[in-house]
Design a protein around this motif. Structure first.
Motif, PDB file in Angstrom:
ATOM      1  N   ARG A 139       5.458  29.105  -4.542  1.00  0.00           N
ATOM      2  CA  ARG A 139       5.858  29.915  -5.702  1.00  0.00           C
ATOM      3  C   ARG A 139       5.589  31.397  -5.492  1.00  0.00           C
ATOM      4  O   ARG A 139       5.973  32.234  -6.320  1.00  0.00           O
ATOM      5  CB  ARG A 139       5.127  29.424  -6.956  1.00  0.00           C
ATOM      6  CG  ARG A 139       5.628  28.103  -7.504  1.00  0.00           C
ATOM      7  CD  ARG A 139       4.823  27.630  -8.705  1.00  0.00           C
ATOM      8  NE  ARG A 139       4.766  28.632  -9.765  1.00  0.00           N
ATOM      9  CZ  ARG A 139       4.081  28.468 -10.907  1.00  0.00           C
ATOM     10  NH1 ARG A 139       3.390  27.351 -11.115  1.00  0.00           N
ATOM     11  NH2 ARG A 139       4.083  29.412 -11.824  1.00  0.00           N
TER      12      ARG A 139
ATOM     13  N   ALA B  67      -0.882  32.177 -11.256  1.00  0.00           N
ATOM     14  CA  ALA B  67       0.271  33.008 -11.629  1.00  0.00           C
ATOM     15  C   ALA B  67      -0.018  33.835 -12.868  1.00  0.00           C
ATOM     16  O   ALA B  67       0.433  34.979 -12.985  1.00  0.00           O
ATOM     17  CB  ALA B  67       1.498  32.131 -11.863  1.00  0.00           C
ATOM     18  N   ALA B  68      -0.788  33.272 -13.795  1.00  0.00           N
ATOM     19  CA  ALA B  68      -1.094  33.962 -15.048  1.00  0.00           C
ATOM     20  C   ALA B  68      -2.233  34.964 -14.905  1.00  0.00           C
ATOM     21  O   ALA B  68      -2.534  35.702 -15.851  1.00  0.00           O
ATOM     22  CB  ALA B  68      -1.443  32.944 -16.131  1.00  0.00           C
TER      23      ALA B  68
ATOM     24  N   ASP C 140      -0.347  27.550 -11.953  1.00  0.00           N
ATOM     25  CA  ASP C 140      -0.041  28.309 -13.170  1.00  0.00           C
ATOM     26  C   ASP C 140      -1.181  29.263 -13.511  1.00  0.00           C
ATOM     27  O   ASP C 140      -0.942  30.401 -13.945  1.00  0.00           O
ATOM     28  CB  ASP C 140       0.198  27.359 -14.347  1.00  0.00           C
ATOM     29  CG  ASP C 140       1.427  26.495 -14.157  1.00  0.00           C
ATOM     30  OD1 ASP C 140       2.443  27.002 -13.653  1.00  0.00           O
ATOM     31  OD2 ASP C 140       1.370  25.307 -14.515  1.00  0.00           O
TER      32      ASP C 140
ATOM     33  N   ALA D 227       1.397  26.569  -5.036  1.00  0.00           N
ATOM     34  CA  ALA D 227       1.052  27.966  -5.340  1.00  0.00           C
ATOM     35  C   ALA D 227       1.616  28.905  -4.281  1.00  0.00           C
ATOM     36  O   ALA D 227       2.140  29.985  -4.598  1.00  0.00           O
ATOM     37  CB  ALA D 227      -0.467  28.119  -5.431  1.00  0.00           C
TER      38      ALA D 227
ATOM     39  N   THR E  91     -10.122  24.086 -13.946  1.00  0.00           N
ATOM     40  CA  THR E  91      -8.697  24.064 -14.221  1.00  0.00           C
ATOM     41  C   THR E  91      -8.128  22.765 -13.663  1.00  0.00           C
ATOM     42  O   THR E  91      -8.506  22.328 -12.579  1.00  0.00           O
ATOM     43  CB  THR E  91      -7.971  25.278 -13.593  1.00  0.00           C
ATOM     44  OG1 THR E  91      -6.585  25.233 -13.924  1.00  0.00           O
ATOM     45  CG2 THR E  91      -8.118  25.310 -12.092  1.00  0.00           C
TER      46      THR E  91
ATOM     47  N   PHE F  30      -2.179  22.322 -13.039  1.00  0.00           N
ATOM     48  CA  PHE F  30      -2.019  23.641 -13.645  1.00  0.00           C
ATOM     49  C   PHE F  30      -2.678  24.756 -12.845  1.00  0.00           C
ATOM     50  O   PHE F  30      -2.729  25.901 -13.291  1.00  0.00           O
ATOM     51  CB  PHE F  30      -2.574  23.631 -15.072  1.00  0.00           C
ATOM     52  CG  PHE F  30      -1.948  22.594 -15.955  1.00  0.00           C
ATOM     53  CD1 PHE F  30      -0.572  22.540 -16.116  1.00  0.00           C
ATOM     54  CD2 PHE F  30      -2.730  21.657 -16.614  1.00  0.00           C
ATOM     55  CE1 PHE F  30       0.019  21.571 -16.919  1.00  0.00           C
ATOM     56  CE2 PHE F  30      -2.155  20.691 -17.419  1.00  0.00           C
ATOM     57  CZ  PHE F  30      -0.773  20.636 -17.568  1.00  0.00           C
TER      58      PHE F  30
ATOM     59  N   TRP G   3      -1.037  21.024  -4.692  1.00  0.00           N
ATOM     60  CA  TRP G   3      -1.069  22.156  -5.623  1.00  0.00           C
ATOM     61  C   TRP G   3      -1.389  23.476  -4.950  1.00  0.00           C
ATOM     62  O   TRP G   3      -0.990  24.534  -5.454  1.00  0.00           O
ATOM     63  CB  TRP G   3      -1.993  21.825  -6.790  1.00  0.00           C
ATOM     64  CG  TRP G   3      -1.537  20.543  -7.420  1.00  0.00           C
ATOM     65  CD1 TRP G   3      -2.139  19.316  -7.340  1.00  0.00           C
ATOM     66  CD2 TRP G   3      -0.313  20.336  -8.139  1.00  0.00           C
ATOM     67  NE1 TRP G   3      -1.378  18.369  -7.977  1.00  0.00           N
ATOM     68  CE2 TRP G   3      -0.248  18.956  -8.483  1.00  0.00           C
ATOM     69  CE3 TRP G   3       0.741  21.170  -8.533  1.00  0.00           C
ATOM     70  CZ2 TRP G   3       0.814  18.406  -9.195  1.00  0.00           C
ATOM     71  CZ3 TRP G   3       1.801  20.622  -9.249  1.00  0.00           C
ATOM     72  CH2 TRP G   3       1.824  19.262  -9.570  1.00  0.00           C
TER      73      TRP G   3
END
Length: 403
Positions: A197, A177-178, A174, A194, A167, A171, A190
């Motif tokens: 968030r 999160a997904a 993300d 994370a 990845t 991202f 990053w």
């Protein structure tokens, strides 16, 4: 003065700081250089731009430079690494759900204890037909090898007990999160994003897996390094001065502000500042904790391209790609790192210059004086979490001793 121009590719990561700051703070101009920074989103694109001449040099994950020289996944191209942009600076971050299942605390835990708890969760998930999935930034990345080294060391078989996928760093939060991955091993900011968030919790800093482990490097094609040798040496001096500035405590705010800009990291200044100052917010909403040398960019000749570190990365390629060891490939891998260029560039500057080009990796528990041809050099602890040491002159023996 003739101006030498370098186009340098990079990914939006805190450890892209040195070429960015060399440009923004005027260090490049003082050496008669003009830098153009080219931002990308994947390591594959950074590599391809470099190989096809769209850039002259690149901020690059060290194993990818070696894999490119060895012809892994594509025809071989000779690569030169005259400068290391940083050691460590990455982390392993779990999704909040996995963090709960493993029982992570509110600080960085012990790698062996976290591994034992993770092993139980991984076994249950595999039995249920939904194995844990971790994201790394590239197949040929220190993130991949650090994660695998830790997992294997605590009894979790990568690719068998868990899945590892790729990845892109911007991202990674993300993907957490997904629910596409249960964990990530990625560079800053990053991991912090994370956490901020509320989708992840930092389990380990990679410095806990291998202290002083090589991370990003300045990579260029071999022909560029040779044909533009004087300019490349000037670039090394420029980056060295930027590194010296980067680690100054009173420079942290300005550096974070520059890096946060849209054309560079396009990320929250506070998350960048925390990484620069070795402060890690482990849990969502938690107070940052201080972890000394989370990122390592200057002291102890941190920018020196030790060929033994390249050799360790090659050993991991052999271990995880199921390739046979080759003396010729080992020599090619080690030769990617160019301590000769580093030494010539910094001779007369006062920078400590190691006398050797290779050393035992993981053998230092306490700081120790090391031989140098210029300046006083002290090397700090470089331990692997499992206490193993790596002898670059006996790669086959080292691999035979691993599970």
């Amino acid at each position: 003065m003739t101006v030498e121009r370098f186009r340098i590719g990079f990914l939006p990561l805190v450890d892209a700081a040195l070429p960015i700051l060399a440009h923004e703070l005027g260090f490049a101009a003082k050496e008669g250089l003009e830098l153009e920074l080219v931002r990308d989103m994947t390591w594959a694109t950074v590599r391809d731009r470099l190989l096809y001449g769209h850039t002259d040099a690149a901020h690059m994950i060290a194993p990818l430079a070696i894999a490119t020289a060895l012809g892994r996944d594509r025809p071989a191209v000779r690569i030169a690494v005259p400068f290391v942009l940083g050691l460590n600076g990455n982390a392993v971050t779990f999704s909040t759900a996995l963090a709960r299942n493993v029982g992570l605390g509110e600080t960085l835990g012990d790698p062996a204890e976290i591994g034992a708890a993770l092993q139980s969760v991984a076994a249950a998930r595999k039995a249920a037909g939904k194995p844990l999935r971790f994201g790394v930034v590239h197949r040929y990345s220190s993130h991949n090898y650090m994660l695998r080294y830790w997992l294997a060391g605590v009894g979790i078989r990568p690719d068998t007990d868990i899945e590892i996928v790729v990845t892109s760093p911007p991202f990674a939060a993300d993907a957490l999160a997904a629910g596409e991955v249960d964990g990530i091993c990625v560079g800053e900011p990053w991991n912090s994003i994370a956490v901020d968030r509320g989708v992840g919790q930092i389990a380990l800093a990679t410095a806990q897996i291998w202290r002083r482990g090589v991370e990003k490097v300045l990579a260029m094609r071999h022909d560029v390094a040779e044909s533009r040798r004087d300019a490349v040496e000037a670039l090394v001096r420029t980056l060295h001065r930027a590194a010296e500035q980067f680690v100054e405590a009173d420079a942290a705010e300005e550096c974070a502000k520059i890096l946060a800009r849209q054309e560079y990291l396009d990320a929250p200044r506070d998350a960048i500042l925390r990484a620069i100052t070795d402060r890690i917010r482990v849990t969502p909403g938690g107070e940052p904790i201080h972890y000394p040398d989370f990122m390592f960019q200057y002291r102890e000749a941190a920018n020196f391209p030790w060929r033994s570190q390249a050799a360790w990365l090659y050993s991991q390629m052999i271990r995880w790609d199921s390739n046979r060891f080759s003396d010729a490939d080992a020599a090619t891998a080690a030769a990617v790192f160019r301590p000769d260029i580093y030494r010539t560039a910094l001779t007369g500057t006062g920078a400590p210059l190691p006398g050797a080009s290779s050393k035992l990796e993981g053998g230092l528990e306490e700081p120790i004086g090391a031989g140098s041809v210029q300046g006083r050099l002290v090397l700090g602890s470089d331990r692997f979490f499992d206490g193993r040491a790596f002898d670059p002159d006996d790669i086959q023996g080292y691999l035979a001793g691993l599970d």
